[in-house]
Write a protein that holds these residues in place. Structure first.
Motif, PDB file in Angstrom:
ATOM      1  N   PHE A 131       0.457  -1.343  -0.145  1.00  0.00           N
ATOM      2  CA  PHE A 131       0.439  -0.105  -0.349  1.00  0.00           C
ATOM      3  C   PHE A 131       0.605   1.291  -0.122  1.00  0.00           C
ATOM      4  CE2 PHE A 131      -2.812  -2.980   1.704  1.00  0.00           C
ATOM      5  CZ  PHE A 131      -3.703  -3.177   0.987  1.00  0.00           C
ATOM      6  N   LYS A 132       2.042   0.989   1.003  1.00  0.00           N
ATOM      7  CA  LYS A 132       2.555   2.861   0.610  1.00  0.00           C
ATOM      8  C   LYS A 132       3.500   2.008  -0.843  1.00  0.00           C
ATOM      9  CE  LYS A 132       4.145   2.045   5.377  1.00  0.00           C
ATOM     10  NZ  LYS A 132       4.977   1.982   6.273  1.00  0.00           N
ATOM     11  N   ASN A 133       3.770   2.210  -1.235  1.00  0.00           N
ATOM     12  CA  ASN A 133       5.034   1.797  -2.165  1.00  0.00           C
ATOM     13  C   ASN A 133       3.397   2.408  -3.392  1.00  0.00           C
ATOM     14  OD1 ASN A 133       6.876   1.779  -1.617  1.00  0.00           O
ATOM     15  ND2 ASN A 133       7.418   0.094  -2.369  1.00  0.00           N
ATOM     16  N   ILE A 134       2.400   2.010  -3.188  1.00  0.00           N
ATOM     17  CA  ILE A 134       1.334   2.102  -4.340  1.00  0.00           C
ATOM     18  C   ILE A 134       0.770   3.989  -3.938  1.00  0.00           C
ATOM     19  CG2 ILE A 134      -1.335   1.856  -4.823  1.00  0.00           C
ATOM     20  CD1 ILE A 134      -1.378  -1.078  -4.345  1.00  0.00           C
ATOM     21  N   LEU A 135       0.459   3.987  -3.256  1.00  0.00           N
ATOM     22  CA  LEU A 135       0.582   5.574  -2.704  1.00  0.00           C
ATOM     23  C   LEU A 135       1.734   6.306  -3.463  1.00  0.00           C
ATOM     24  CD1 LEU A 135      -1.334   5.070   0.421  1.00  0.00           C
ATOM     25  CD2 LEU A 135      -2.254   5.774  -1.857  1.00  0.00           C
ATOM     26  N   VAL A 142      -7.501   1.207  -7.223  1.00  0.00           N
ATOM     27  CA  VAL A 142      -6.964  -0.028  -7.096  1.00  0.00           C
ATOM     28  C   VAL A 142      -7.358  -1.242  -7.304  1.00  0.00           C
ATOM     29  CG1 VAL A 142      -5.296  -1.717  -5.819  1.00  0.00           C
ATOM     30  CG2 VAL A 142      -5.291   0.593  -5.704  1.00  0.00           C
ATOM     31  N   LYS A 143      -7.036  -2.122  -8.266  1.00  0.00           N
ATOM     32  CA  LYS A 143      -8.049  -3.358  -9.292  1.00  0.00           C
ATOM     33  C   LYS A 143      -7.203  -4.230  -8.722  1.00  0.00           C
ATOM     34  CE  LYS A 143      -9.261  -2.813 -12.904  1.00  0.00           C
ATOM     35  NZ  LYS A 143      -9.664  -3.159 -14.318  1.00  0.00           N
ATOM     36  N   ALA A 144      -8.147  -5.394  -8.160  1.00  0.00           N
ATOM     37  CA  ALA A 144      -7.640  -5.990  -7.127  1.00  0.00           C
ATOM     38  C   ALA A 144      -7.169  -7.989  -8.111  1.00  0.00           C
ATOM     39  CB  ALA A 144      -8.338  -6.549  -6.343  1.00  0.00           C
ATOM     40  N   PHE A 145      -6.562  -8.447  -9.248  1.00  0.00           N
ATOM     41  CA  PHE A 145      -6.952  -9.222  -9.266  1.00  0.00           C
ATOM     42  C   PHE A 145      -6.302 -10.796  -8.931  1.00  0.00           C
ATOM     43  CE2 PHE A 145      -5.803  -5.995 -12.058  1.00  0.00           C
ATOM     44  CZ  PHE A 145      -6.663  -6.517 -13.662  1.00  0.00           C
ATOM     45  N   ILE A 146      -7.113 -11.551  -9.054  1.00  0.00           N
ATOM     46  CA  ILE A 146      -6.734 -13.178  -8.367  1.00  0.00           C
ATOM     47  C   ILE A 146      -5.806 -13.716  -9.317  1.00  0.00           C
ATOM     48  CG2 ILE A 146      -7.048 -14.988  -7.478  1.00  0.00           C
ATOM     49  CD1 ILE A 146      -9.867 -13.947  -6.904  1.00  0.00           C
ATOM     50  N   GLY A 147      -4.826 -14.150  -9.178  1.00  0.00           N
ATOM     51  CA  GLY A 147      -3.904 -15.776  -9.981  1.00  0.00           C
ATOM     52  C   GLY A 147      -3.626 -16.777  -9.164  1.00  0.00           C
ATOM     53  N   LEU A 148      -3.053 -17.848  -9.734  1.00  0.00           N
ATOM     54  CA  LEU A 148      -2.452 -18.827  -9.611  1.00  0.00           C
ATOM     55  C   LEU A 148      -0.766 -18.901  -9.638  1.00  0.00           C
ATOM     56  CD1 LEU A 148      -5.033 -21.572 -10.127  1.00  0.00           C
ATOM     57  CD2 LEU A 148      -4.532 -20.471  -8.136  1.00  0.00           C
ATOM     58  N   LEU A 158      -1.815  -6.371  -6.729  1.00  0.00           N
ATOM     59  CA  LEU A 158      -2.649  -4.711  -7.252  1.00  0.00           C
ATOM     60  C   LEU A 158      -1.934  -4.346  -8.009  1.00  0.00           C
ATOM     61  CD1 LEU A 158      -2.397  -4.273  -3.303  1.00  0.00           C
ATOM     62  CD2 LEU A 158      -4.282  -6.057  -3.984  1.00  0.00           C
ATOM     63  N   VAL A 159      -3.435  -3.378  -8.941  1.00  0.00           N
ATOM     64  CA  VAL A 159      -2.781  -3.493  -9.687  1.00  0.00           C
ATOM     65  C   VAL A 159      -3.548  -1.294  -9.682  1.00  0.00           C
ATOM     66  CG1 VAL A 159      -2.884  -2.892 -12.231  1.00  0.00           C
ATOM     67  CG2 VAL A 159      -2.604  -4.798 -11.435  1.00  0.00           C
ATOM     68  N   PRO A 160      -2.483  -0.632  -9.588  1.00  0.00           N
ATOM     69  CA  PRO A 160      -3.050   1.114  -9.523  1.00  0.00           C
ATOM     70  C   PRO A 160      -3.977   1.263 -11.145  1.00  0.00           C
ATOM     71  CG  PRO A 160      -0.846   1.255  -8.845  1.00  0.00           C
ATOM     72  CD  PRO A 160      -1.564   0.076  -9.639  1.00  0.00           C
ATOM     73  N   VAL A 161      -5.292   2.139 -11.009  1.00  0.00           N
ATOM     74  CA  VAL A 161      -5.707   2.893 -11.731  1.00  0.00           C
ATOM     75  C   VAL A 161      -6.072   4.255 -11.804  1.00  0.00           C
ATOM     76  CG1 VAL A 161      -7.832   2.742 -12.404  1.00  0.00           C
ATOM     77  CG2 VAL A 161      -6.944   0.171 -11.117  1.00  0.00           C
ATOM     78  N   PRO A 199      10.267  -0.394 -18.342  1.00  0.00           N
ATOM     79  CA  PRO A 199      10.207  -0.293 -17.327  1.00  0.00           C
ATOM     80  C   PRO A 199       9.723  -0.853 -16.278  1.00  0.00           C
ATOM     81  CG  PRO A 199       8.463   0.172 -19.376  1.00  0.00           C
ATOM     82  CD  PRO A 199       9.727  -0.325 -19.664  1.00  0.00           C
ATOM     83  N   PRO A 200      10.155  -0.216 -14.966  1.00  0.00           N
ATOM     84  CA  PRO A 200       9.864  -1.237 -13.781  1.00  0.00           C
ATOM     85  C   PRO A 200       8.216  -1.514 -13.442  1.00  0.00           C
ATOM     86  CG  PRO A 200      11.435   1.273 -12.927  1.00  0.00           C
ATOM     87  CD  PRO A 200      10.473   0.799 -14.596  1.00  0.00           C
ATOM     88  N   SER A 201       7.654  -2.556 -12.770  1.00  0.00           N
ATOM     89  CA  SER A 201       6.793  -2.641 -13.396  1.00  0.00           C
ATOM     90  C   SER A 201       5.788  -1.997 -11.543  1.00  0.00           C
ATOM     91  CB  SER A 201       6.977  -4.253 -12.285  1.00  0.00           C
ATOM     92  OG  SER A 201       5.427  -5.143 -11.724  1.00  0.00           O
ATOM     93  N   ASN A 202       4.878  -1.673 -11.792  1.00  0.00           N
ATOM     94  CA  ASN A 202       4.020  -1.232 -11.302  1.00  0.00           C
ATOM     95  C   ASN A 202       2.719  -2.337 -10.430  1.00  0.00           C
ATOM     96  OD1 ASN A 202       3.470   1.048  -9.702  1.00  0.00           O
ATOM     97  ND2 ASN A 202       1.846   1.580 -11.476  1.00  0.00           N
ATOM     98  N   VAL A 203       3.015  -3.959 -10.706  1.00  0.00           N
ATOM     99  CA  VAL A 203       1.909  -4.221 -10.064  1.00  0.00           C
ATOM    100  C   VAL A 203       2.781  -4.766  -8.796  1.00  0.00           C
ATOM    101  CG1 VAL A 203       1.195  -6.577 -11.030  1.00  0.00           C
ATOM    102  CG2 VAL A 203       1.612  -5.102 -12.610  1.00  0.00           C
ATOM    103  N   TYR A 204       1.782  -5.022  -7.438  1.00  0.00           N
ATOM    104  CA  TYR A 204       1.927  -5.335  -6.589  1.00  0.00           C
ATOM    105  C   TYR A 204       1.464  -6.907  -6.211  1.00  0.00           C
ATOM    106  CZ  TYR A 204       3.338  -0.975  -6.471  1.00  0.00           C
ATOM    107  OH  TYR A 204       4.245   0.353  -6.848  1.00  0.00           O
ATOM    108  N   ASP A 205       2.195  -7.685  -5.420  1.00  0.00           N
ATOM    109  CA  ASP A 205       2.001  -8.644  -4.560  1.00  0.00           C
ATOM    110  C   ASP A 205       2.899  -9.430  -4.302  1.00  0.00           C
ATOM    111  OD1 ASP A 205       0.638 -10.820  -4.657  1.00  0.00           O
ATOM    112  OD2 ASP A 205       2.504 -12.301  -5.162  1.00  0.00           O
TER     113      ASP A 205
END
Length: 125
Positions: free
Chosen positions: A46-50, A59-65, A78-81, A100-106
């Motif tokens: 959350f800190k880095n997303i902000l 923030v959009k949340a995706f479920i993955g395996l 978690l992906v910022p919108v 570019p650096p990733s902005n997808v958090y997990d």
């Protein structure tokens, strides 16, 4: 899992897309093996997303395996919108040329199977 240019808590966008595809494939043949009821999300996500997305509106949340077909490897990404669009990559003016650096958090963990102290099933479930 992030590279040296990526903020803590991020995962590569290609990994995020793979995990999301694994989840969609799993749902096509789902069975009652999926036991995850919650995800523990470290505050650093959350800190880095902000920090890196101060203008994000959501923030959009995706479920993955993490592993195709393995329901116990569930991940929450978690992906910022911003402006109604997913912001998959961190865009900074001082970035070097290249990917570019990733902005997808997990850094999440699924509960169960992995529940630390104080993170067990709750919310009256």
């Amino acid at each position: 899992m992030s590279t040296t240019n990526d903020p803590d808590g991020t995962i590569p966008v290609t990994t995020a897309k793979e995990w999301a595809a694994n989840w969609r494939d799993y749902l096509k043949t789902a069975n009652p093996d999926f036991i995850t009821r919650s995800f523990v999300i470290p505050i650093v996500d959350f800190k880095n997303i902000l920090l890196y997305n101060p203008d994000a509106e959501a923030v959009k949340a995706f479920i993955g395996l993490e592993f195709a077909g393995d329901a116990l490897s569930a991940k929450l990404m978690l992906v910022p919108v911003n402006g109604g669009e997913e912001v998959l990559y961190k865009h900074l003016t001082d970035e070097k040329v290249g990917n570019p650096p990733s902005n997808v958090y997990d850094l999440t963990t699924a509960c169960p199977p992995t529940c630390g102290p104080g993170t067990g099933e709750s919310l009256d479930a």
